[in-house]
Design a protein around this motif. Structure first.
Motif: not given
Length: 642
Positions: A634-635, A399-401, A403, A428, A397, A405-406, A421
């Motif tokens: 998603g992530f 981590k948004e913090e 990256l 990444y 999984e 970005f999604k 994205n």
């Protein structure tokens, strides 16, 4: 009409049944509707399943030749309704083996007018003037409706010319005919005779090599304006009358206790009427004592007391009769009031019972509908090879913090995943072995990505190619084509660049070497071959374009073939198609239905994977051997092992 019914190794596959039926009109009423021909195939059947095809034919014939119909088209449409109803009744009897395995067509010919319908994988071909046309193509994209059940949908109508050839073929037979150019041989024949059939289909063709593996049927009709000398029937016509039985929902019986009460009261109906009359005709002169008793008598109170919960709890038929006898000995007036009260109570009780019975029946009918729909859906999902995964394997999984970005897209290169994205310049890189990642920033936002030998290629709108190798970026310009179209989809094959724009054009840039590309060229040679709807594209040694219900294959700039497919549940918004030259499959991503679809390159369904966890699907990657699939949800990255 001249007819040839050809069977090829019919006993080769025991689980497969074939049937063809020829009905010629016998009286003046039937002659108004012309001839009726049916061809059927049932795959994955049980022993004796061939009788099911006989039953379908019996239903069709029974409903086609009805005096009330004045045209073949109306008669055939009515047949479809009746046949759908019959198949729905079969589902209620738990006969579900045929769902997803039935291939069937019915053809009606009257005065050179043709009407036909089909379901499943049977092919209906028209050969006219040497040209081969798939006239059943428009019916291939129809999906089964689970409830109310609809297997057969529309009717195709047209006019035949003299010496037109109509063929109804099972899919396996059709594919073999194509590989052996048999349809072309038939189209080139000036006249089809029994001798010519033997030349086109020599015995050894289906006894050796690939032909020995074929088990199928070809039903061939030659249209003649003038009556031919005779009709050739190469198979026995089997006709078996079948009645369709309908079963009503079970209704719960009225309780035995209520039945006994009604039976007992019916014995005393004379008394009830008599006492009711006495109440209505009270004497003019009665004693003061009687008047006092009447004033004190409260029928409502007596009624409540009579039918109190305590008394009803121990009420039996014997005690009820004793109760009746007791009140028969009371004065007429009071006894009459009691019986009238009892009479009205029974009316109320009866209405309550029948109302409850109707509610039970309605509930039973509704439940039967729900059960039938569930059975149909389950069998359709089973026939479409849909596998539901309760707990898919979550590989890792993000981590948004970290990256910032999604991720919407990702690639796999040298055991590293790369996420990006289109609205961000960030890339990444995640290493599977040490479970760590590195964030890089590209010179520009990344629109789409592909591979070039030894490196990754990224496209940034409107005209920039970015290469990424050993954590360094290199920027190159390409000349934008003057079409006013955006280039959202980007692929690299044999170092050449291919773009699929929003005008449904394929633009090619020839590779010049040293990360340089030539001028843009419209790759599709014939404009009429362009796709009708902007879908998505995949490349192996051909270019495949996904349309609504089919996939178009292009090679050398020309349309080569169209592969039709039918998926249940229907794809609502397929956002990606993927394939590889070494694999015989197409892979689709269908986010609204939380699933990944795998089709054979013939259009047949191979597998479907669905999970409630796949609730935010964006992209997927296939391993080179096709045994592993990674999904970006998603992530979270999920892995499916085949």
């Amino acid at each position: 009409m001249q007819i040839f019914d050809l069977r090829f190794n019919p006993k080769l596959k025991e689980e497969r049944s074939f049937a063809s039926f020829i009905y010629e009109p016998e009286n003046i009423y039937e002659k108004k509707l012309g001839s009726l021909y049916t061809v059927g195939e049932l795959k994955n059947g049980l022993p004796g399943s061939h009788k099911f095809l006989d039953q379908i034919n019996a239903v069709i014939k029974k409903n086609y030749y009805k005096i009330s119909f004045k045209s073949p088209e109306k008669a055939l449409k009515e047949c479809l309704k009746k046949t759908n109803s019959y198949l729905g009744e079969e589902l209620k009897k738990d006969n579900v083996q045929w769902l997803g395995n039935l291939n069937f067509c019915a053809l009606c010919v009257k005065d050179m007018g043709l009407n036909f319908t089909k379901t499943g994988e049977l092919k209906v071909i028209l050969i006219r003037g040497g040209q081969i046309n798939d006239i059943g193509k428009g019916l291939d994209s129809q999906e089964i409706d689970p409830y109310p059940l609809r297997i057969f949908f529309n009717v195709v109508s047209g006019r035949l010319a003299d010496n037109d050839i109509i063929l109804a073929l099972t899919k396996e037979t059709f594919c073999f005919f194509e590989s052996q150019n048999i349809l072309t041989k038939i189209a080139l024949c000036q006249e089809i005779t029994s001798k010519k059939i033997k030349e086109i289909f020599p015995a050894e063709l289906f006894s050796k090599g690939e032909g020995a593996k074929i088990s199928g049927l070809c039903f061939l009709i030659i249209a003649k304006k003038k009556p031919s000398a005779g009709k050739i029937h190469l198979s026995n016509v089997i006709f078996e009358k079948t009645e369709v039985l309908f079963s009503l929902p079970k209704i719960k019986k009225i309780s035995v206790f209520i039945q006994k009460i009604i039976k007992t009261i019916s014995l005393w109906k004379g008394e009830i009427l008599s006492f009711s009359y006495n109440i209505y005709k009270l004497p003019d002169k009665i004693s003061k004592k009687a008047k006092t008793k009447l004033k004190k008598f409260n029928p409502v109170k007596e009624f409540k007391n009579l039918f109190s919960k305590k008394k009803l709890a121990g009420l039996s038929l014997k005690s009820f009769i004793q109760f009746i006898e007791k009140f028969r000995r009371k004065p007429d007036t009071k006894r009459g009031l009691i019986f009238v009260s009892l009479f009205f109570f029974l009316i109320l009780a009866g209405s309550f019972v029948f109302k409850a019975t109707n509610q039970i029946k309605e509930k039973s009918d509704k439940q039967a509908e729900i059960n039938l729909k569930q059975i149909a859906e389950q069998e359709l999902l089973k026939a479409n090879k849909l596998e539901k995964i309760k707990a898919p394997e979550a590989l890792f999984e993000l981590k948004e913090e970290i990256l910032g970005f999604k991720p919407e897209k990702f690639l796999l290169f040298d055991d590293n995943f790369y996420f990006y994205n289109p609205l961000s310049p960030n890339l990444y890189e995640y290493n599977l072995q040490n479970s760590s990642g590195v964030l890089s920033e590209a010179p520009k936002n990344i629109t789409s990505a592909s591979y070039l030998s030894g490196s990754l290629l990224f496209f940034s709108e409107p005209d920039t190619i970015l290469s990424f190798e050993k954590n360094s970026w290199q920027e190159n310009k390409i000349e934008a084509i003057d079409s006013g179209a955006e280039l959202p989809l980007f692929f690299s094959y044999a170092s050449n660049l291919y773009f699929f724009n929003d005008k449904c054009e394929i633009i090619k840039y020839h590779y010049l070497g040293n990360l340089k590309w030539g001028l843009p060229q419209k790759w599709v040679k014939n404009k009429t071959d362009s796709c009708q709807n902007h879908g998505t594209m995949a490349i192996d040694n051909s270019i495949w374009i996904l349309n609504e219900n089919n996939i178009s294959r292009y090679y050398g700039g020309y349309l080569q073939e169209t592969v039709n497919f039918s998926i249940y549940p229907k794809g609502e918004n397929i956002i990606k198609i993927e394939t590889k030259s070494a694999l015989p499959y197409f892979y689709f991503l269908d986010p609204p239905n939380n699933r990944l679809i795998i089709l054979e390159k013939t259009g047949a369904i191979f597998k479907q994977f669905q999970s409630e966890k796949f609730n935010d699907l964006n992209d997927f990657i296939i391993s080179d051997d096709g045994k592993t699939i990674w999904l970006l949800n998603g992530f979270t990255i999920y892995r499916i092992e085949m």
